[in-house]
Scaffold this motif. Structure first.
Motif: not given
Length: 478
Positions: A44, A47, A108, A110-112, A114-115, A136, A138, A163
Motif C-alpha cells: 500500500v 503505491s 494510487t 493498492h488493492p492490498s 483490504a488486507k 477502490p 476494496s 460498496e
C-alpha cells in the motif's frame, strides 16, 4: 566441595535474568506484526509513494520508529495465525505534519489495502493532486473501519463506491474537496451507525439527494454543501432525531422551501444558502421551519425566495436563534416588527434585498445583537439604535446604500465627535430633518435617563445629558 552462599546467589540471579530475557523475547515474538499484514502495508505504501524505500525505512511498521499518522495496537484476533499480534489500527497519509507519510505525484491505492483488516481509521489528505485516482471498492472489505476520510484530493475522480455501504461500523465518512462525480449511492442509507456524513466541495457530485438518507438514524451532522445537487424531491429527514447540523448550501437545489416540511425537530444549524430556493406555501417561507424550536443558526441567503418577510411566526423560533441571514433573497416590503421577538439574536443579515420603510424600533431592544447588515435596500427614516448600541456594533453596523435612512441630529453629532474610528465611520448617513422627525425621535419629549453615565455640571450641560440618553430611552421605556 560445597558451593559458597555467594556462588549460589549469583547462579540464582543469573537464572532469573535469563528467564526475564526469554520471557521478554517471547512476548516480543508474540506481539510482532502479522507477516501478511506487514507485506500488505508495504504494498500500500509503495503505491502511495514509490520514492521511499518503505521496507528499509520501516522494517517493523509497528515498532519504535513508527511515523506520525500510524497507530498500532495489540488486537486479540482468534481467526488470525498470529492471535496476539500488533496490528495497524490507524493510518493517515498526506499533507498533515512533517513526519506524516506523504504521497508521490503518481499515488494510487493498492488493492492490498483490504488486507489491513484491523484498521479503524483511514485518512488521505492532499494525497491525490496530479495523477487521476479513484476510491477502490476494496476499502469496503475493511469491516472494522469507523472513520474514512478523503480530503483535498482534486485528482480523486470517479463515483463514490456503493460498496462502502458494507462498512457497517462506519461512524464518520468525510469526502471533502475532491474531484468525485456522480450521484450519492442509495446504498449508503444502510450505514445506520453513521454519525457524520460530510460530502462537500465535490463539484461533480450531482442529481437528487437520495431518499435513503432517512434511514441514517444515528446521524448528527449531514453536510452536503458545495456540490451540484439540484433536487430534494421526496426527501424526508423527519425521523433523524439526532441530527443537529444540516448544510445543503452552495448547490443548485431548485425547489420551494415548502419541500422541506419534514425536518428533524432537534436541528440547531440549517444552512440552505446559495441555492435556487423559493418561498414556501403562499409565499410564507417561514412556515416549514416553525417546528424547529431548538434552531440556533438559520442561513437562507442568496436564494430567489421573493415576497415579503413573514410578519408572524418568528416568536416560535425566538428562544434559541442567534444567527439569521436572509440577505440577497429578492425580499420586498417592510421589516416586520416581530423580528424583535428573537431575544438571543446576535447576527441579523437582510442586505441586498428590496426592503422599504423604517427600521423597526423593536430591533433596538435586542440587547444581544452584535452585528446587523441592512445595507443595499430602500429603507428610510431615522435609525432607532441608541448611541450605546451603535458603539457596541462599531463597524458591524452596516446600513449603507439606503438613501432614505438618517440619524437623528443628536446621535449623528455624538458619532462625529467620537474618537473611535469604527464609530466615526457610521457618520456617513445624513442627519434627519428635525421638522419631519416622528415624535418618538424628538429628544425634547424625553427627560434624562437616570442610568446615564454623564453627570450634569450646571444647566449648560443639560443638552449634553439629553443627547447621550435620548435613543436609549425607548429601549427602557417602550
Amino acid at each position: 566441595m560445597p558451593a559458597s552462599p555467594i556462588s549460589c546467589a549469583a547462579a540464582i540471579s543469573f537464572l532469573v535474568w535469563m528467564w526475564i530475557i526469554v520471557a521478554i523475547s517471547g512476548q516480543q515474538d508474540e506481539q510482532s506484526m502479522d507477516p501478511a499484514e506487514k507485506e500488505a502495508f508495504f504494498q500500500v505504501m509503495e503505491s502511495l509513494n514509490s520514492e521511499w524505500d518503505w521496507r528499509s525505512l520501516l522494517p517493523d511498521p509497528c515498532g519504535e520508529n513508527t511515523l506520525q499518522g500510524m497507530i498500532c495496537d495489540v488486537v486479540d484476533d482468534a481467526n488470525s495465525s498470529f492471535p496476539n499480534s500488533i496490528h495497524l489500527v490507524g493510518l493517515s497519509v498526506g499533507k498533515i505534519q512533517s513526519n506524516t507519510p506523504s504521497c508521490s505525484a503518481n499515488a494510487t491505492i493498492h488493492p492490498s489495502i483490504a488486507k489491513l483488516s484491523h484498521l479503524k481509521s483511514l485518512a488521505f489528505y492532499g494525497c491525490f493532486t496530479k495523477s487521476p485516482a479513484t476510491i477502490p471498492a476494496s476499502i469496503a472489505a475493511i469491516a472494522t473501519l469507523s472513520t474514512l476520510t478523503f480530503q483535498n484530493n482534486p485528482a480523486l475522480q470517479g463515483p463514490i463506491p456503493a460498496e462502502l455501504a458494507n462498512l457497517r461500523h462506519l461512524e464518520r465518512l468525510i469526502l471533502v474537496g475532491n474531484g468525485l462525480a456522480g450521484e450519492i449511492p442509495a446504498e449508503l442509507g444502510d450505514l445506520t451507525s453513521l454519525q457524520q456524513l460530510v460530502i462537500s466541495q465535490n463539484p461533480g457530485i450531482l442529481g437528487a439527494l437520495p431518499r435513503t438518507l432517512k434511514f441514517l438514524s444515528s446521524l448528527v451532522i449531514l453536510d452536503l454543501s458545495h456540490n451540484a445537487f439540484d433536487s430534494i424531491a421526496n426527501l424526508s429527514l423527519a425521523g433523524l432525531d439526532r441530527l443537529r447540523k444540516l448544510d445543503l448550501s452552495n448547490n443548485r437545489i431548485n425547489a420551494t422551501l415548502g419541500s422541506l416540511e419534514s425536518l428533524p425537530p432537534g436541528l440547531e444549524l440549517l444552512d440552505l444558502s446559495h441555492n435556487l430556493l423559493r418561498g414556501g406555501r403562499e409565499g410564507n417561507f417561514l412556515e416549514p421551519l416553525l417546528g424547529l424550536a431548538t434552531l440556533r443558526e438559520l442561513y437562507l441567503h442568496s436564494n430567489p425566495i421573493q415576497g415579503a418577510i413573514p410578519s408572524i411566526g418568528w416568536e416560535r423560533l425566538g428562544a434559541s436563534l442567534i444567527s439569521l441571514d436572509i440577505s440577497d433573497s429578492q425580499l420586498r416590503g417592510a421589516i416586520p416588527s416581530n423580528l424583535g421577538a428573537l431575544p438571543s439574536l446576535r447576527f441579523l443579515g437582510l442586505a441586498r434585498n428590496e426592503l422599504t420603510g423604517a427600521i423597526p424600533r423593536e430591533l433596538a431592544r435586542l440587547d444581544q445583537l452584535a452585528e446587523i447588515n441592512l445595507s443595499e435596500n430602500s429603507l428610510a427614516g431615522p435609525v432607532p439604535f441608541s448611541i450605546d448600541s451603535i458603539t457596541r456594533f462599531g463597524s458591524k453596523l452596516k446600513l449603507g446604500n439606503n438613501t432614505g435612512l438618517c440619524y437623528p441630529p443628536q446621535i449623528l453629532s455624538m458619532i462625529q465627535q467620537s474618537s473611535s474610528s469604527s464609530l466615526s465611520s457610521q457618520g456617513m448617513l445624513d442627519p434627519c430633518d428635525k421638522s419631519t422627525l416622528p415624535v418618538a425621535f424628538q429628544v425634547g419629549n424625553y427627560a434624562p435617563s437616570p442610568s446615564s453615565s454623564i453627570i450634569a455640571r450646571g444647566s449648560s450641560t443639560f443638552g449634553v445629558i439629553i443627547a447621550a440618553t435620548f435613543a436609549t430611552f425607548f429601549v427602557h421605556s417602550h
